[in-house]
Scaffold this active site. Structure first.
Site, short mmCIF file in Angstrom:
data_model
loop_
_atom_site.label_atom_id
_atom_site.label_comp_id
_atom_site.label_asym_id
_atom_site.label_seq_id
_atom_site.Cartn_x
_atom_site.Cartn_y
_atom_site.Cartn_z
N THR A 1 0.80 -1.22 0.00
CA THR A 1 0.00 0.00 0.00
C THR A 1 0.84 1.28 0.00
OG1 THR A 1 -0.12 -0.21 2.41
CG2 THR A 1 -1.96 -1.09 1.14
N GLU A 2 2.14 1.15 0.20
CA GLU A 2 2.98 2.34 0.36
C GLU A 2 2.91 3.29 -0.83
OE1 GLU A 2 5.23 -1.05 2.50
OE2 GLU A 2 3.97 -0.80 0.72
N VAL A 3 2.88 2.74 -2.04
CA VAL A 3 2.95 3.58 -3.23
C VAL A 3 1.76 4.54 -3.31
CG1 VAL A 3 1.74 1.96 -4.77
CG2 VAL A 3 3.46 3.52 -5.71
N LEU B 1 0.52 6.06 -0.82
CA LEU B 1 0.67 7.07 0.23
C LEU B 1 1.80 8.05 -0.05
CD1 LEU B 1 0.43 4.73 3.38
CD2 LEU B 1 -1.43 5.92 2.18
N LEU C 1 4.82 6.89 -0.72
CA LEU C 1 5.98 6.18 -0.18
C LEU C 1 6.37 5.06 -1.13
CD1 LEU C 1 4.58 5.92 3.46
CD2 LEU C 1 6.41 7.45 2.70
#
Length: 246
Positions: A127-129, A131, A133
């Site tokens: 899920t980072e991408v 956000l 990140l």
């Protein structure tokens, strides 16, 4: 007041079972949980009666990644690197069993384990991408274990995928119906043979962590310090879409 343990442990026929039990934050990788888990891994490693470790969980989430509310945005990457390194250097194999959601840094934890099985309730997403990140340090074991083309897709898109896909791309070893056979095999193996075999199978991960972890921690720090990531994390905590989501 005594704080309830976040990692429960017992031993079943030479296999130490470690259960992540922090449902209030979906088994997030807080400093406290990582400390408990590391202590439990150390204890298993030093026990001559233990042949292997099984890492599992309570609730509907195996691990949701870093605990940003408890530890802020700066401690998580270093804590995760330390945990993954401990798993990679443990002299005994670590088997992960996930039958719930696995997100962000939780995928790094899962991939760092020597063997991973998952059930039909498991789902996976970097899920980072979304956000602002990147799955910086979590990518260390993921890019060692999984097919690089498939990993690129999910690291870049943040799409959610299921156990069948996780097995197909090599992120997960097998469906959880294989677990009993895997544990039986580990119980039948000699302690010396297991330790020597793990030296072989975990070598690439240990080398990757040693050579790339510092650079990726720095990348993570730069991203977390950006205005874009601050907005992405704020949007996630407020349960709304960030402004760039179309």
């Amino acid at each position: 007041m005594t704080t309830a343990p976040q990692v429960r442990r017992h031993t079943d026929r030479a296999v130490t079972v470690l259960t992540l039990d922090s449902p209030h934050n979906r088994n997030a990788l807080s400093a406290a949980l990582i400390a408990e888990l590391t202590d439990a891994l150390d204890a298993a490693d030093g026990d001559p009666g233990v042949r292997a470790v099984l890492l599992t969980h309570t609730g509907t989430t195996f691990c949701s990644g870093a605990d940003l509310r408890a530890d802020g945005v700066h401690r998580g990457p270093a804590l995760l690197v330390g945990l993954m390194s401990r798993i990679a250097t443990l002299s005994k194999p670590v088997v992960a069993r996930a039958d719930g959601h696995v997100r962000a840094g939780g995928l790094g934890l899962l991939a760092a384990c020597d063997i991973a099985v998952a059930g039909s309730a498991a789902t996976f997403a970097f899920t980072e991408v979304r956000l602002g990140l990147a799955a910086s340090v979590a990518s260390l074991p993921v890019l060692v274990r999984a097919d690089p083309r498939a990993a690129a897709r999910y690291l870049l898109t943040g799409e959610t995928f299921d156990t069948a896909e996780a097995v197909r791309i090599g992120l997960v070893t097998a469906w959880d119906e294989a677990l009993e056979g895997i544990l039986a095999g580990l119980r039948a193996a000699s302690p010396q043979g297991l330790a020597a075999s793990k030296e072989l199978t975990a070598a690439a991960l240990r080398e990757t962590i040693a050579s790339q972890a510092e650079h990726l921690q720095q990348q993570s720090a730069r991203l977390f310090a950006s205005a874009e990531a601050a907005e992405g994390v704020r949007a996630a905590m407020e349960r709304r879409d960030p402004p760039w989501a179309l």
